[in-house]
Design a protein around this motif. Structure first.
Motif, short mmCIF file in Angstrom:
data_model
loop_
_atom_site.label_atom_id
_atom_site.label_comp_id
_atom_site.label_asym_id
_atom_site.label_seq_id
_atom_site.Cartn_x
_atom_site.Cartn_y
_atom_site.Cartn_z
N PRO A 145 0.85 -1.19 0.00
CA PRO A 145 0.00 0.00 0.00
C PRO A 145 0.89 1.25 0.00
CG PRO A 145 -0.77 -1.58 1.63
CD PRO A 145 0.56 -2.08 1.15
N ALA A 146 0.43 2.31 -0.62
CA ALA A 146 1.23 3.53 -0.73
C ALA A 146 1.48 4.15 0.64
CB ALA A 146 0.54 4.53 -1.64
N LEU A 147 2.71 4.61 0.84
CA LEU A 147 3.04 5.39 2.03
C LEU A 147 2.76 6.85 1.72
CD1 LEU A 147 6.53 3.89 2.96
CD2 LEU A 147 4.40 3.58 4.24
N LEU A 148 1.99 7.52 2.56
CA LEU A 148 1.70 8.94 2.36
C LEU A 148 2.69 9.75 3.19
CD1 LEU A 148 -0.25 10.78 0.83
CD2 LEU A 148 -1.66 10.88 2.90
N VAL A 149 3.54 10.49 2.51
CA VAL A 149 4.61 11.25 3.16
C VAL A 149 4.33 12.74 3.04
CG1 VAL A 149 7.07 11.74 3.18
CG2 VAL A 149 6.27 9.44 2.69
N LYS A 150 4.32 13.41 4.18
CA LYS A 150 4.03 14.85 4.20
C LYS A 150 5.10 15.56 5.02
CE LYS A 150 0.46 18.23 5.49
NZ LYS A 150 -0.90 18.40 6.08
N THR A 151 5.69 16.59 4.43
CA THR A 151 6.71 17.35 5.13
C THR A 151 6.80 18.75 4.53
OG1 THR A 151 9.01 17.31 5.90
CG2 THR A 151 8.62 16.70 3.61
N VAL A 152 7.60 19.60 5.15
CA VAL A 152 7.96 20.90 4.58
C VAL A 152 9.42 20.82 4.17
CG1 VAL A 152 8.29 23.36 5.00
CG2 VAL A 152 6.26 22.21 5.91
N LEU A 153 9.68 20.96 2.89
CA LEU A 153 11.05 21.00 2.39
C LEU A 153 11.56 22.42 2.56
CD1 LEU A 153 10.69 18.84 -0.84
CD2 LEU A 153 11.78 18.18 1.30
N THR A 154 12.63 22.58 3.32
CA THR A 154 13.12 23.91 3.65
C THR A 154 14.59 24.07 3.29
OG1 THR A 154 13.42 25.51 5.47
CG2 THR A 154 13.65 23.17 6.02
N SER A 155 14.97 25.30 3.02
CA SER A 155 16.37 25.61 2.75
C SER A 155 17.12 25.89 4.05
CB SER A 155 16.47 26.83 1.82
OG SER A 155 15.84 27.95 2.43
N ASP A 156 16.40 25.87 5.19
CA ASP A 156 17.04 26.10 6.49
C ASP A 156 17.23 24.76 7.21
OD1 ASP A 156 17.11 28.72 5.80
OD2 ASP A 156 15.71 29.42 7.30
N GLU A 157 16.82 24.65 8.44
CA GLU A 157 17.05 23.43 9.21
C GLU A 157 15.75 22.70 9.49
OE1 GLU A 157 19.55 21.98 13.18
OE2 GLU A 157 18.79 24.03 13.07
N SER A 158 15.80 21.37 9.41
CA SER A 158 14.65 20.53 9.74
C SER A 158 15.12 19.47 10.72
CB SER A 158 14.08 19.88 8.47
OG SER A 158 12.93 19.11 8.76
N LYS A 159 14.41 19.29 11.85
CA LYS A 159 14.85 18.35 12.87
C LYS A 159 13.69 17.47 13.33
CE LYS A 159 17.77 19.53 15.99
NZ LYS A 159 18.42 20.18 17.17
N GLY A 160 13.98 16.18 13.52
CA GLY A 160 13.02 15.25 14.07
C GLY A 160 13.62 14.56 15.28
N LYS A 161 12.95 13.54 15.81
CA LYS A 161 13.45 12.85 17.00
C LYS A 161 14.69 12.02 16.69
CE LYS A 161 8.96 12.52 19.31
NZ LYS A 161 7.94 11.59 19.88
N ARG A 219 16.29 12.02 13.19
CA ARG A 219 17.10 12.59 12.13
C ARG A 219 16.91 14.10 12.01
NH1 ARG A 219 19.18 9.21 8.21
NH2 ARG A 219 18.76 6.97 8.49
N GLY A 220 17.82 14.70 11.28
CA GLY A 220 17.73 16.14 11.02
C GLY A 220 18.62 16.49 9.86
N GLY A 221 18.49 17.70 9.38
CA GLY A 221 19.33 18.13 8.27
C GLY A 221 19.26 19.63 8.09
N ARG A 222 20.24 20.16 7.40
CA ARG A 222 20.28 21.60 7.12
C ARG A 222 20.39 21.80 5.61
NH1 ARG A 222 20.98 26.29 9.63
NH2 ARG A 222 21.26 25.25 11.65
N GLY A 223 19.55 22.65 5.07
CA GLY A 223 19.57 22.93 3.65
C GLY A 223 20.48 24.09 3.30
N GLU A 224 20.37 24.55 2.07
CA GLU A 224 21.13 25.69 1.59
C GLU A 224 20.19 26.61 0.83
OE1 GLU A 224 24.32 24.24 -0.79
OE2 GLU A 224 25.09 22.91 0.79
N ARG A 225 20.27 27.89 1.13
CA ARG A 225 19.35 28.84 0.52
C ARG A 225 19.65 29.07 -0.96
NH1 ARG A 225 17.53 33.51 4.86
NH2 ARG A 225 16.87 32.05 6.50
N LEU A 226 18.67 29.60 -1.64
CA LEU A 226 18.75 29.88 -3.07
C LEU A 226 19.91 30.83 -3.34
CD1 LEU A 226 16.70 28.83 -5.21
CD2 LEU A 226 15.63 31.08 -5.13
N ASP A 227 20.79 30.46 -4.30
CA ASP A 227 21.89 31.34 -4.64
C ASP A 227 21.55 32.14 -5.90
OD1 ASP A 227 22.27 29.67 -6.85
OD2 ASP A 227 23.94 28.58 -5.94
#
Length: 219
Positions: free
Chosen positions: A167-183, A185-193
């Motif tokens: 069955p399909a997994l429904l994935v919902k998030t906000v893709l950001t150029s700044d920082e995103s953190k969960g319990k 995992r986490g990650g930091r993006g890069e802003r538009l150049d």
């Protein structure tokens, strides 16, 4: 999920079940903007308040993306070739803020297959495939600061040849150029150049889908 893209260039990650939470990112190389003032006929331009501008927006996904699921090592994902088109408009009271909405019918994100994805340095088995079917892609882009925040909703469809299709997994998030953190995992993006390139990251929690194999893998 990490994604590289060009908006003119956008870089994004990717999403999947993410107990309790997982980052996604896409690498897109663009959102190219061009503006125009609608012509209401006759070619005459009246004086007074300026007409509202409508913008066209497009993006291309790039390689070197990553997809993280729960505690597992990251999947290396080459998203080169993804495309999308949409429209944008100025946000009221903020001359630098654009609200953009991508047309779902034009959105294409390459599937995770043996030719696009590696796990622990090895290609995925040829019979494994994860299709990504976008349902929503919209948000805001600040032309001055380069900050990008885009709501992303997609179905992730896992299959093993013709033998098994989850069955399909429904994935919902906000893709950001700044920082995103969960319990987990986490990650930091890069802003538009100046060339329209950026890196987008996002973390999502995916609810169980009552499929023994997928729920066991994602937990």
């Amino acid at each position: 999920m990490g994604l590289g893209c060009k908006m003119i260039s956008l870089e994004p990650p990717i999403l999947c079940r993410l107990p309790p939470t997982t980052p996604t990112s896409f690498r897109t190389k663009t959102i190219v903007f061009s503006s125009y003032a609608p012509d209401k006929g006759g070619g005459a331009v009246s004086t007074g308040l300026p007409k509202a501008h409508t913008y066209t927006a497009s993006f291309k996904t790039l390689g070197a993306c990553k997809l993280g699921i729960s505690w597992y090592p990251d999947f290396e994902y080459n998203a080169q070739g993804g495309t999308g088109a949409g429209t944008g408009s100025k946000v009221a009271d903020d001359a630098n803020e654009l609200s953009v909405d991508f047309d779902i019918e034009t959105l294409y994100i390459p599937p995770l297959t043996s030719s696009t994805t590696k796990f622990l340095g090895l290609p995925l088995p040829t019979f494994l495939k994860i299709d990504i079917v976008p349902q929503l892609f919209q948000g805001n882009i600040n032309q001055e600061s380069g900050k990008v925040d885009l709501e992303f909703l997609a179905k992730f469809c896992f299959s093993v040849g013709s033998v098994y299709k989850a069955p399909a997994l429904l994935v919902k998030t906000v893709l950001t150029s700044d920082e995103s953190k969960g319990k987990i995992r986490g990650g930091r993006g890069e802003r538009l150049d100046e060339e329209g390139n950026c890196k987008l990251v996002g973390v999502a929690f995916v609810e169980p889908i009552h499929d023994f194999f997928m729920d066991s893998f994602l937990t």
